[in-house]
Write a protein that holds these residues in place. Structure first.
Motif, PDB file in Angstrom:
ATOM      1  N   THR A 142       7.749 -72.579 -44.577  1.00 38.89           N
ATOM      2  CA  THR A 142       8.119 -71.840 -43.375  1.00 38.89           C
ATOM      3  C   THR A 142       9.058 -72.721 -42.571  1.00 38.89           C
ATOM      4  OG1 THR A 142       5.985 -70.701 -43.290  1.00 38.89           O
ATOM      5  CG2 THR A 142       7.287 -70.720 -41.264  1.00 38.89           C
ATOM      6  N   ILE A 143      10.213 -72.190 -42.224  1.00 37.61           N
ATOM      7  CA  ILE A 143      11.179 -72.911 -41.392  1.00 37.61           C
ATOM      8  C   ILE A 143      11.260 -72.166 -40.068  1.00 37.61           C
ATOM      9  CG2 ILE A 143      13.559 -73.721 -41.155  1.00 37.61           C
ATOM     10  CD1 ILE A 143      13.737 -73.430 -44.270  1.00 37.61           C
ATOM     11  N   ILE A 144      10.975 -72.878 -38.981  1.00 37.56           N
ATOM     12  CA  ILE A 144      10.990 -72.270 -37.654  1.00 37.56           C
ATOM     13  C   ILE A 144      12.085 -72.945 -36.834  1.00 37.56           C
ATOM     14  CG2 ILE A 144       9.661 -71.782 -35.572  1.00 37.56           C
ATOM     15  CD1 ILE A 144       7.114 -72.098 -37.359  1.00 37.56           C
ATOM     16  N   GLY A 145      13.099 -72.180 -36.475  1.00 37.37           N
ATOM     17  CA  GLY A 145      14.167 -72.675 -35.618  1.00 37.37           C
ATOM     18  C   GLY A 145      13.864 -72.297 -34.178  1.00 37.37           C
ATOM     19  N   ILE A 146      13.759 -73.304 -33.317  1.00 31.17           N
ATOM     20  CA  ILE A 146      13.407 -73.078 -31.918  1.00 31.17           C
ATOM     21  C   ILE A 146      14.550 -73.565 -31.036  1.00 31.17           C
ATOM     22  CG2 ILE A 146      11.780 -73.634 -30.074  1.00 31.17           C
ATOM     23  CD1 ILE A 146       9.719 -74.261 -32.237  1.00 31.17           C
ATOM     24  N   GLY A 147      14.925 -72.736 -30.066  1.00 33.71           N
ATOM     25  CA  GLY A 147      15.971 -73.170 -29.151  1.00 33.71           C
ATOM     26  C   GLY A 147      16.274 -72.126 -28.100  1.00 33.71           C
ATOM     27  N   ASN A 148      17.196 -72.478 -27.235  1.00 32.96           N
ATOM     28  CA  ASN A 148      17.691 -71.539 -26.241  1.00 32.96           C
ATOM     29  C   ASN A 148      18.734 -70.676 -26.946  1.00 32.96           C
ATOM     30  OD1 ASN A 148      18.832 -70.116 -24.181  1.00 32.96           O
ATOM     31  ND2 ASN A 148      19.369 -71.894 -22.939  1.00 32.96           N
ATOM     32  N   LEU A 149      18.379 -69.446 -27.203  1.00 28.08           N
ATOM     33  CA  LEU A 149      19.234 -68.567 -27.999  1.00 28.08           C
ATOM     34  C   LEU A 149      20.210 -67.758 -27.157  1.00 28.08           C
ATOM     35  CD1 LEU A 149      16.486 -67.323 -30.470  1.00 28.08           C
ATOM     36  CD2 LEU A 149      18.015 -69.292 -30.699  1.00 28.08           C
ATOM     37  N   GLU A 150      20.155 -67.962 -25.860  1.00 27.99           N
ATOM     38  CA  GLU A 150      21.062 -67.237 -24.971  1.00 27.99           C
ATOM     39  C   GLU A 150      22.507 -67.603 -25.320  1.00 27.99           C
ATOM     40  OE1 GLU A 150      21.760 -67.203 -20.235  1.00 27.99           O
ATOM     41  OE2 GLU A 150      19.676 -67.081 -20.923  1.00 27.99           O
ATOM     42  N   GLY A 151      23.292 -66.609 -25.584  1.00 23.87           N
ATOM     43  CA  GLY A 151      24.694 -66.841 -25.909  1.00 23.87           C
ATOM     44  C   GLY A 151      24.967 -67.123 -27.378  1.00 23.87           C
ATOM     45  N   VAL A 152      23.921 -67.219 -28.189  1.00 27.21           N
ATOM     46  CA  VAL A 152      24.132 -67.440 -29.626  1.00 27.21           C
ATOM     47  C   VAL A 152      24.511 -66.095 -30.249  1.00 27.21           C
ATOM     48  CG1 VAL A 152      23.074 -68.164 -31.798  1.00 27.21           C
ATOM     49  CG2 VAL A 152      22.479 -69.347 -29.666  1.00 27.21           C
ATOM     50  N   VAL A 158       8.571 -76.505 -41.377  1.00 30.50           N
ATOM     51  CA  VAL A 158       9.711 -77.248 -40.848  1.00 30.50           C
ATOM     52  C   VAL A 158       9.994 -76.709 -39.455  1.00 30.50           C
ATOM     53  CG1 VAL A 158      12.164 -77.780 -41.112  1.00 30.50           C
ATOM     54  CG2 VAL A 158      10.694 -77.636 -43.138  1.00 30.50           C
ATOM     55  N   TRP A 159       9.974 -77.595 -38.474  1.00 31.43           N
ATOM     56  CA  TRP A 159      10.309 -77.253 -37.088  1.00 31.43           C
ATOM     57  C   TRP A 159      11.716 -77.774 -36.833  1.00 31.43           C
ATOM     58  CZ3 TRP A 159       6.609 -74.495 -34.563  1.00 31.43           C
ATOM     59  CH2 TRP A 159       5.310 -74.572 -35.054  1.00 31.43           C
ATOM     60  N   TRP A 160      12.627 -76.885 -36.492  1.00 34.39           N
ATOM     61  CA  TRP A 160      14.028 -77.264 -36.276  1.00 34.39           C
ATOM     62  C   TRP A 160      14.383 -77.044 -34.816  1.00 34.39           C
ATOM     63  CZ3 TRP A 160      18.467 -73.546 -37.874  1.00 34.39           C
ATOM     64  CH2 TRP A 160      19.696 -74.083 -37.485  1.00 34.39           C
ATOM     65  N   ASP A 161      14.724 -78.116 -34.140  1.00 36.28           N
ATOM     66  CA  ASP A 161      15.177 -78.071 -32.748  1.00 36.28           C
ATOM     67  C   ASP A 161      16.659 -77.699 -32.766  1.00 36.28           C
ATOM     68  OD1 ASP A 161      16.037 -78.566 -30.160  1.00 36.28           O
ATOM     69  OD2 ASP A 161      14.918 -80.441 -29.969  1.00 36.28           O
ATOM     70  N   MET A 162      16.926 -76.424 -32.592  1.00 40.46           N
ATOM     71  CA  MET A 162      18.294 -75.920 -32.695  1.00 40.46           C
ATOM     72  C   MET A 162      19.177 -76.392 -31.541  1.00 40.46           C
ATOM     73  SD  MET A 162      17.288 -72.086 -34.014  1.00 40.46           S
ATOM     74  CE  MET A 162      18.915 -71.415 -33.786  1.00 40.46           C
ATOM     75  N   LEU A 177      -1.374 -79.620 -45.000  1.00 40.53           N
ATOM     76  CA  LEU A 177      -0.117 -79.110 -44.468  1.00 40.53           C
ATOM     77  C   LEU A 177       0.873 -80.258 -44.363  1.00 40.53           C
ATOM     78  CD1 LEU A 177       1.487 -76.904 -42.784  1.00 40.53           C
ATOM     79  CD2 LEU A 177       0.331 -77.850 -40.790  1.00 40.53           C
ATOM     80  N   SER A 178       2.082 -80.010 -44.789  1.00 42.55           N
ATOM     81  CA  SER A 178       3.167 -80.966 -44.570  1.00 42.55           C
ATOM     82  C   SER A 178       4.015 -80.427 -43.437  1.00 42.55           C
ATOM     83  CB  SER A 178       4.038 -81.103 -45.820  1.00 42.55           C
ATOM     84  OG  SER A 178       3.291 -81.597 -46.890  1.00 42.55           O
ATOM     85  N   MET A 179       4.436 -81.314 -42.559  1.00 43.92           N
ATOM     86  CA  MET A 179       5.309 -80.908 -41.461  1.00 43.92           C
ATOM     87  C   MET A 179       6.556 -81.770 -41.472  1.00 43.92           C
ATOM     88  SD  MET A 179       3.000 -80.007 -38.149  1.00 43.92           S
ATOM     89  CE  MET A 179       2.653 -81.702 -37.793  1.00 43.92           C
ATOM     90  N   MET A 180       7.650 -81.128 -41.151  1.00 41.19           N
ATOM     91  CA  MET A 180       8.916 -81.831 -41.016  1.00 41.19           C
ATOM     92  C   MET A 180       9.506 -81.410 -39.683  1.00 41.19           C
ATOM     93  SD  MET A 180      12.154 -81.513 -43.513  1.00 41.19           S
ATOM     94  CE  MET A 180      13.785 -81.792 -42.912  1.00 41.19           C
ATOM     95  N   LEU A 181      10.049 -82.359 -38.973  1.00 40.34           N
ATOM     96  CA  LEU A 181      10.640 -82.096 -37.672  1.00 40.34           C
ATOM     97  C   LEU A 181      12.113 -82.459 -37.726  1.00 40.34           C
ATOM     98  CD1 LEU A 181       9.791 -81.286 -34.766  1.00 40.34           C
ATOM     99  CD2 LEU A 181       9.545 -83.712 -34.305  1.00 40.34           C
ATOM    100  N   ILE A 182      12.964 -81.501 -37.402  1.00 42.31           N
ATOM    101  CA  ILE A 182      14.403 -81.750 -37.339  1.00 42.31           C
ATOM    102  C   ILE A 182      14.770 -81.736 -35.865  1.00 42.31           C
ATOM    103  CG2 ILE A 182      16.700 -80.945 -37.979  1.00 42.31           C
ATOM    104  CD1 ILE A 182      15.353 -79.472 -40.348  1.00 42.31           C
ATOM    105  N   THR A 183      15.018 -82.905 -35.323  1.00 43.26           N
ATOM    106  CA  THR A 183      15.323 -83.029 -33.899  1.00 43.26           C
ATOM    107  C   THR A 183      16.043 -84.343 -33.650  1.00 43.26           C
ATOM    108  OG1 THR A 183      14.409 -82.991 -31.659  1.00 43.26           O
ATOM    109  CG2 THR A 183      13.076 -84.061 -33.352  1.00 43.26           C
ATOM    110  N   ALA A 184      16.727 -84.403 -32.544  1.00 42.89           N
ATOM    111  CA  ALA A 184      17.401 -85.638 -32.159  1.00 42.89           C
ATOM    112  C   ALA A 184      16.717 -86.310 -30.979  1.00 42.89           C
ATOM    113  CB  ALA A 184      18.857 -85.349 -31.809  1.00 42.89           C
ATOM    114  N   VAL A 185      15.722 -85.646 -30.387  1.00 47.07           N
ATOM    115  CA  VAL A 185      15.182 -86.196 -29.144  1.00 47.07           C
ATOM    116  C   VAL A 185      13.675 -86.370 -29.103  1.00 47.07           C
ATOM    117  CG1 VAL A 185      17.102 -85.396 -27.729  1.00 47.07           C
ATOM    118  CG2 VAL A 185      15.155 -83.906 -28.080  1.00 47.07           C
ATOM    119  N   HIS A 186      12.926 -85.759 -29.998  1.00 48.04           N
ATOM    120  CA  HIS A 186      11.476 -85.769 -29.862  1.00 48.04           C
ATOM    121  C   HIS A 186      10.726 -86.422 -31.014  1.00 48.04           C
ATOM    122  CE1 HIS A 186      11.843 -83.127 -26.459  1.00 48.04           C
ATOM    123  NE2 HIS A 186      12.504 -82.250 -27.177  1.00 48.04           N
TER     124      HIS A 186
END
Length: 130
Positions: A55-65, A19-23, A108-117
């Motif tokens: 496997t859940i992978i959260g990807i994002g700009n973590l600055e300030g989190v 799972v790819w999560w666009d944080m 492999l199964s993939m899941m994408l959590i995103t609002a833009v891609h």
């Protein structure tokens, strides 16, 4: 309940799921316990018949989190990745898939959590699996 998640086929029922999560484009709602993200995704996938390793992978700009927030996500099973400068989530997904790491090999199964891609995923999957 997750939208647009198809029931697992027999071949994929016990295969790996990534799972790819666009944080950045899909942040957690205020007040949601970040430690529940991983278990909730796991439960929903199992409800759809995906019972293999997750496997859940959260990807994002973590600055300030806040550190406590990231620690809670991690404790819930989410692998957290800082988005490289000048990059976007889909380029990270593409780079990972073409790395030929064993965890990204079919089946492999993939899941994408995103609002833009979401529209770009089909292109990546077609190139990777064909």
């Amino acid at each position: 309940m997750m939208k647009n998640v198809k029931k697992a086929t027999p071949e994929l029922a016990t295969s790996k799921t990534i799972v790819w999560w666009d944080m950045d484009s899909c942040p957690l709602p205020n007040g949601y316990d970040p430690s529940r993200v991983g278990p909730r995704i796991d439960t929903e996938l199992k409800n759809q018949g995906y019972n293999g390793p997750l496997t859940i992978i959260g990807i994002g700009n973590l600055e300030g989190v806040p550190h406590d927030f990231l620690k809670a996500l991690s404790s819930g099973g989410v692998v957290i990745k800082q988005l490289p400068l000048g990059s976007d989530m889909m380029s990270c997904v593409r780079r990972a898939l073409f790395s030929r790491e064993p965890r990204f090999e079919p089946p492999l199964s993939m899941m994408l959590i995103t609002a833009v891609h979401a529209d770009l995923l089909e292109d990546i999957v077609c190139v990777f699996f064909n």
